[in-house]
Design an enzyme around this catalytic site. Structure first.
Site, PDB file in Angstrom:
ATOM      1  N   LYS A 192       0.877  -1.344   0.050  1.00  0.00           N
ATOM      2  CA  LYS A 192      -0.092  -0.231   0.198  1.00  0.00           C
ATOM      3  C   LYS A 192       0.946   1.489   0.072  1.00  0.00           C
ATOM      4  O   LYS A 192       1.492   1.784   1.144  1.00  0.00           O
ATOM      5  CB  LYS A 192      -0.981   0.045   1.154  1.00  0.00           C
ATOM      6  CG  LYS A 192      -2.050   1.100   0.926  1.00  0.00           C
ATOM      7  CD  LYS A 192      -2.705   1.777   2.232  1.00  0.00           C
ATOM      8  CE  LYS A 192      -1.898   2.647   2.969  1.00  0.00           C
ATOM      9  NZ  LYS A 192      -1.817   4.161   2.160  1.00  0.00           N
ATOM     10  N   GLU A 265       9.984   0.995  10.464  1.00  0.00           N
ATOM     11  CA  GLU A 265      10.995   2.064  10.378  1.00  0.00           C
ATOM     12  C   GLU A 265      10.402   3.309  10.582  1.00  0.00           C
ATOM     13  O   GLU A 265       9.430   3.856   9.496  1.00  0.00           O
ATOM     14  CB  GLU A 265      11.420   1.760   8.934  1.00  0.00           C
ATOM     15  CG  GLU A 265      12.776   2.346   9.019  1.00  0.00           C
ATOM     16  CD  GLU A 265      12.739   3.786   8.274  1.00  0.00           C
ATOM     17  OE1 GLU A 265      12.862   4.662   9.297  1.00  0.00           O
ATOM     18  OE2 GLU A 265      12.913   4.088   7.073  1.00  0.00           O
ATOM     19  N   CYS A 299      13.542  10.562   6.834  1.00  0.00           N
ATOM     20  CA  CYS A 299      13.293   9.961   8.278  1.00  0.00           C
ATOM     21  C   CYS A 299      14.627  10.178   9.039  1.00  0.00           C
ATOM     22  O   CYS A 299      14.661  10.299  10.251  1.00  0.00           O
ATOM     23  CB  CYS A 299      12.774   8.811   8.300  1.00  0.00           C
ATOM     24  SG  CYS A 299      13.666   7.366   7.243  1.00  0.00           S
ATOM     25  N   GLU A 397       9.940  15.654  15.245  1.00  0.00           N
ATOM     26  CA  GLU A 397      10.259  15.454  14.064  1.00  0.00           C
ATOM     27  C   GLU A 397       9.463  16.579  13.172  1.00  0.00           C
ATOM     28  O   GLU A 397       8.268  16.540  13.137  1.00  0.00           O
ATOM     29  CB  GLU A 397       9.897  14.174  13.588  1.00  0.00           C
ATOM     30  CG  GLU A 397      10.277  13.864  12.223  1.00  0.00           C
ATOM     31  CD  GLU A 397      10.083  12.344  11.639  1.00  0.00           C
ATOM     32  OE1 GLU A 397       9.168  11.810  12.057  1.00  0.00           O
ATOM     33  OE2 GLU A 397      11.036  11.908  11.185  1.00  0.00           O
TER      34      GLU A 397
HETATM   35  P1  NAI Z   1       1.662   8.212   8.090  1.00  0.00           P
HETATM   36  O1  NAI Z   1       2.490   7.331   8.930  1.00  0.00           O
HETATM   37  O2  NAI Z   1       0.343   8.477   8.419  1.00  0.00           O
HETATM   38  O3  NAI Z   1       1.765   7.324   6.855  1.00  0.00           O
HETATM   39  C1  NAI Z   1       2.578   6.569   6.263  1.00  0.00           C
HETATM   40  C2  NAI Z   1       1.696   5.247   5.709  1.00  0.00           C
HETATM   41  O4  NAI Z   1       0.831   4.672   6.563  1.00  0.00           O
HETATM   42  C3  NAI Z   1       0.766   5.828   4.591  1.00  0.00           C
HETATM   43  O5  NAI Z   1       0.802   4.840   3.605  1.00  0.00           O
HETATM   44  C4  NAI Z   1      -0.773   5.751   5.242  1.00  0.00           C
HETATM   45  O6  NAI Z   1      -1.472   5.837   4.400  1.00  0.00           O
HETATM   46  C5  NAI Z   1      -0.373   4.613   5.987  1.00  0.00           C
HETATM   47  N1  NAI Z   1      -1.495   4.616   7.250  1.00  0.00           N
HETATM   48  C6  NAI Z   1      -1.766   5.864   7.934  1.00  0.00           C
HETATM   49  N2  NAI Z   1      -2.526   5.561   8.820  1.00  0.00           N
HETATM   50  C7  NAI Z   1      -2.515   4.105   8.974  1.00  0.00           C
HETATM   51  C8  NAI Z   1      -3.076   3.214   9.861  1.00  0.00           C
HETATM   52  N3  NAI Z   1      -3.938   3.345  10.920  1.00  0.00           N
HETATM   53  N4  NAI Z   1      -2.886   1.746   9.555  1.00  0.00           N
HETATM   54  C9  NAI Z   1      -2.217   1.588   8.721  1.00  0.00           C
HETATM   55  N5  NAI Z   1      -1.435   2.298   7.644  1.00  0.00           N
HETATM   56  C10 NAI Z   1      -1.770   3.648   7.948  1.00  0.00           C
HETATM   57  O7  NAI Z   1       2.525   9.538   7.694  1.00  0.00           O
HETATM   58  P2  NAI Z   1       1.776  10.939   7.303  1.00  0.00           P
HETATM   59  O8  NAI Z   1       0.422  11.222   7.834  1.00  0.00           O
HETATM   60  O9  NAI Z   1       1.826  10.775   5.909  1.00  0.00           O
HETATM   61  O10 NAI Z   1       2.987  11.809   7.720  1.00  0.00           O
HETATM   62  C11 NAI Z   1       2.905  12.405   9.152  1.00  0.00           C
HETATM   63  C12 NAI Z   1       4.273  12.602   9.638  1.00  0.00           C
HETATM   64  O11 NAI Z   1       4.789  11.218   9.968  1.00  0.00           O
HETATM   65  C13 NAI Z   1       5.217  13.479   8.987  1.00  0.00           C
HETATM   66  O12 NAI Z   1       4.937  14.796   9.220  1.00  0.00           O
HETATM   67  C14 NAI Z   1       6.482  12.846   9.331  1.00  0.00           C
HETATM   68  O13 NAI Z   1       6.960  13.286  10.768  1.00  0.00           O
HETATM   69  C15 NAI Z   1       6.117  11.559   9.887  1.00  0.00           C
HETATM   70  N6  NAI Z   1       6.719  10.723   8.832  1.00  0.00           N
HETATM   71  C16 NAI Z   1       7.765   9.815   8.631  1.00  0.00           C
HETATM   72  C17 NAI Z   1       8.015   9.043   7.866  1.00  0.00           C
HETATM   73  C18 NAI Z   1       9.476   8.104   7.903  1.00  0.00           C
HETATM   74  O14 NAI Z   1       9.925   7.831   7.050  1.00  0.00           O
HETATM   75  N7  NAI Z   1       9.872   8.114   9.098  1.00  0.00           N
HETATM   76  C19 NAI Z   1       7.621   8.795   6.489  1.00  0.00           C
HETATM   77  C20 NAI Z   1       6.251   9.639   6.547  1.00  0.00           C
HETATM   78  C21 NAI Z   1       5.921  10.388   7.367  1.00  0.00           C
END
Ligand code: NAI
Length: 797
Positions: A192, A265, A299, A397
């Site tokens: 996904k 991660e 990240c 972050e």
């Molecule tokens: P997110 O963690 O919500 O999204 C990442 C993935 O998880 C997306 O594919 C999303 O659709 C999916 N997802 C969201 N809720 C879920 C759930 N309950 N169960 C399963 N999958 C789910 O991150 P988002 O909202 O895009 O970004 C928010 C913050 O997260 C960013 O500002 C940043 O601080 C952090 N982030 C960190 C990342 C990293 O690589 N460490 C990558 C993306 C975001």
């Protein structure tokens, strides 16, 4: 502008990359996409749809489908159907497929790079020179892994169907990091992508389907609810997630007790440390790569600048000068350094965090020379100096192009500041003194350290974090094992429940008037001392015939807390040489062997085993101690030679403090195996013995006391296992919990591990055969007792 003007101002013009091939691909699909399942795009049903935008312009790029629960189910079914054949194809067959996927990325590299920059808003220079080539490198590297699997990983088997959820910051690269090792090792995948950036995943799946068997790789699109469906699907064997720490926590709770494998991660707040003897010019370029690469939406971004006080002013001044020259513009312009933030919601989040953050102190600086395009989601390169270590800006972050800076005086202070975070993903250390850099690197609590460099990646070098940055590694040898399980563990049957607790409150009836033996007061063993339980309670335990066998102390929450504190203090064990650790384990075996008679008798009576079986189990325990003693000074790391100017030292570090809850099965052998593995790798342990082994554990500590085991390296707390286990799982200073027992124990531990996102490991409700161990079983324990830190060091020319 005329050519003369350009010469006079030394300004760059624009150099736009053509987007025609990508637009053509979108047009072929009428810019509307469904899911890619079982080798083809699904029929457009009555799914809800959503639009994906081009961040650089704010224009709609395409319309995507929001998967329903039944779409996810269809994808999982397709993956399940394909898995047997995919595995049966053998390592070489899969290697050929992965090789062709790598080649496919190279053949269509321009299309992938342009589509990625359109969809994500990242500069084309980055998608062209980093994302796409590195994605191809991952497939090629893992073609090699598939090739080697049949000869090198014979006692391991894939999970089966893997659900993978990825973020939007490196859409194609994250796909490669996840899909390549999963497929190489014989799993099939339902992926996904993030809702903001699904296009390159769909393009990848479509092109891959020219050769890849149907169902091996499936893509479902949509928001977090689609992720939830995937995580909750009963027929998914493992979840691999990259994204925010909050969602990581949700997924951990949702999968608790389900038996699904999990790697996380998550976020980071990585330090970028500059010592006064650093090559400052290089360090400034390092900062540009660390925090303005991909607009800081990385990240492992070096988002916390820690500068030695004596050079801080010089560093800040040069940094401001450099910031004046950073160009922000449309993602397809080959001449820009930074482009758009992924989405208006993220832009708003960055603005808000900065606005609220500077209220707590700090001086915000942005170059007046920076011009932002009028439309699209842009945020300028930002430096905030004089930030307080505890402030939001230093702790949260931001996930944007915002660098916060603090100063330090001594190397010790630098380490303290660097580790003053709940995260632990990466760190960058700048010094011309390699002694200093190599002194600092092991002290940093993180999974990756770059010395005089930042943001270096390669498929051969594992990547991943510690603490709230998650667990598991991607890439390298350690990465492939995240997708494999020992055959013996995968095939283990479910544990039979309903075993009677051997504890009793019955008071033994003494019929004979004879002089009794001297009373034996079993205590707890904490910090190298036998201590009475805090609650002042003991409980009688029975033997296998239900007869009174003795008493054990009933430990409480306070005792666990004391034991964890003692374990944390046992730094001498973590820092002991591997030679020393192995000697102690051999010596422990030697001293236990002197008490063979007594221990075997007690084992036989408490577990109900025959004397012969008890003797065998006891002897196997000694052998396990020898096995892990042998590994203590042989389970070395590696020196990777990635295709860059440098080496990466992959160092196996202890996890830290491990809570160990022992099972009832093979009570002596299981307890000794877990202790030996944990100790051999330098961890300190808080051990809760199984019911059957509680009395044996009280014999054991007498031997520990006389076997050169340092105080706090092993602590033993007897009592109610579930109650004590819950305290361990909640404790924020415990780094991992190994839980062996009924499924409800696993569920409890996993659910309650989310506080500090500690690692968990255990039997997941299965009946483990503790006696017949293969090399894979030993390896599994060694892997669980260590985490790899990769230290990148410039080397050669
Ligand atoms: P997110 O963690 O919500 O999204 C990442 C993935 O998880 C997306 O594919 C999303 O659709 C999916 N997802 C969201 N809720 C879920 C759930 N309950 N169960 C399963 N999958 C789910 O991150 P988002 O909202 O895009 O970004 C928010 C913050 O997260 C960013 O500002 C940043 O601080 C952090 N982030 C960190 C990342 C990293 O690589 N460490 C990558 C993306 C975001």
């Amino acid at each position: 502008m005329t050519v003369t003007d350009y010469f006079m101002t030394m300004q760059y013009g624009t150099a736009p990359e053509s987007d025609s091939a990508a637009r053509q691909w979108l047009a072929q699909h009428r810019s509307r996409f469904t899911h890619f399942t079982a080798g083809r795009f699904t029929k457009p049903g009555d799914n809800a749809t959503f639009e994906t935008l081009e961040p650089a312009t704010g224009q709609v790029l395409a319309t995507l489908s929001q998967a329903s629960e039944s779409d996810v189910d269809a994808a999982v079914k397709a993956a399940r159907k394909a898995q047997k054949g995919w595995l049966a194809m053998g390592g070489h067959g899969r290697a050929r497929h992965l090789y062709s996927l790598a080649r496919m990325l190279q053949k269509y590299s321009r299309l992938f790079a342009v589509l990625e920059s359109l969809d994500n808003g990242k500069p084309i220079r980055e998608s062209r020179d980093l994302d796409v080539p590195l994605a191809a490198r991952h497939f090629l590297y893992h073609a090699g892994m598939a090739q080697l699997q049949d000869t090198e990983m014979t006692q391991w088997q894939p999970y089966g169907v893997v659900g993978q959820i990825i973020p939007w910051n490196f859409p194609l690269l994250m796909l490669a990091w996840k899909v390549a090792p999963a497929l190489a090792s014989g799993n099939t995948v339902v992926l996904k992508p993030a809702e903001f950036t699904s296009l390159t995943a769909l393009l990848f799946a479509e092109l891959a389907a020219r050769t890849l068997p149907a169902g091996v790789l499936n893509v479902v699109t949509g928001d977090g609810t689609v992720g939830e469906y995937l995580v909750g699907h009963a027929d998914v064997d493992k979840i691999a997630f990259t994204g925010s720490t909050e969602v990581g926590r949700l997924i951990r709770s949702q999968t608790a007790g389900s038996g699904k494998g999990l790697t996380l991660e998550l976020g980071g707040k990585s330090p970028f440390i500059i010592f006064d003897d650093a090559d400052i010019d290089s360090a400034i370029e390092g900062i540009v790569d660390a925090i303005w690469f991909n607009q800081g939406q990385v990240c492992c971004a070096g988002s916390r600048l820690l500068v030695q006080e004596s050079v801080a002013e010089r560093v800040h001044a040069r940094l401001r000068d450099r910031m004046k020259t950073l160009r922000v513009g449309p993602s397809l312009d080959k001449n820009i350094d930074m482009s758009a933030i992924i989405d208006p919601t993220q832009l708003q989040r960055i603005r808000q965090l900065v606005k609220d953050g500077v209220r707590q102190g700090g001086e915000l600086w942005q170059a007046t020379e920076t011009t932002l395009p009028e439309i699209g989601t842009y945020y300028p390169p930002t430096l905030i100096t004089g930030v307080q270590p505890a402030s939001t800006l230093a702790q949260e972050e931001i996930f944007g192009p915002v660098l916060v800076s603090m100063t330090f005086r001594t190397p010790q202070e630098a380490v303290e500041l660097a580790n003053n975070t709940r995260y632990g993903l990466a760190a960058s250390v700048w010094s011309e003194n390699i002694n200093l850099a190599l002194d600092i690197a092991p002290k940093l609590r993180c999974g990756v350290v770059w010395i005089n460099a930042s943001n270096l990646f390669d498929a051969s070098v594992g990547f991943g974090g510690v603490r709230e940055s998650g667990y598991g590694r991607e890439g390298g040898l350690e990465g492939i094992y995240e997708y494999l399980r020992p055959v013996s563990w995968a095939k283990a049957p479910a544990l039979k429940t309903g075993r009677k607790d051997s504890r009793t409150s019955a008071v033994p009836v003494q019929n004979e008037f004879e002089v009794p033996g001297i009373d034996r007061t079993a205590k707890l063993y904490i910090g190298g001392k036998q201590v009475r339980p805090d609650g002042g309670t003991s409980v009688a335990v029975t033997d296998s015939d239900g007869k009174f066998a003795g008493e054990i102390a009933v430990g409480s929450r306070k005792d666990i807390r004391n034991a964890v504190a003692a374990a944390r203090k046992a730094g001498s064990w973590q820092n002991a040489t591997t030679f020393n650790r192995s000697q102690v384990l051999y010596y422990l075996a030697e001293n236990l062997s002197y008490r063979a008679e007594e221990l075997t008798r007690r084992l036989a009576s408490t577990s109900g085993a025959s004397r012969k079986d008890a003797t065998r189990e006891f002897e196997l325990g000694l052998e396990r101690l020898f096995t892990f003693a042998a590994w203590a000074d042989k389970y070395d790391g590696r020196v990777h030679t990635p295709p860059l100017r440098g080496v990466a030292l992959a160092v196996n570090e202890p996890i830290g403090v491990i809570g160990v809850i022992c099972p009832d099965e093979s009570p002596w052998l299981s307890m000794i195996s877990l202790i030996a593995a944990g100790m051999a790798m330098g961890n300190s342990l808080v051990l809760i013995p199984g019911n059957q082994a509680a009395l044996l554990a009280t014999d054991l500590y007498q031997v520990l006391e006389t076997s050169d085991v340092p105080a706090g390296a092993v602590n033993i707390v007897t009592g109610d296992r579930l109650e004590l286990a819950a305290v361990l799982a909640d404790h924020d200073d415990v780094d991992s919990v190994w839980a062996f027992g009924p499924l409800e124990l696993t569920e409890l531990i996993q659910k309650r591990s989310v506080g500090n996102l500690k690692r968990t490991f255990g039997n997941e409700g299965k009946a483990i055969d503790w006696q017949q161990w293969t090399a894979a079983d030993i390896q599994l324990l060694l892997r669980q007792a260590t985490q790899v830190k990769n230290i990148w060091i410039p080397y050669g020319d």
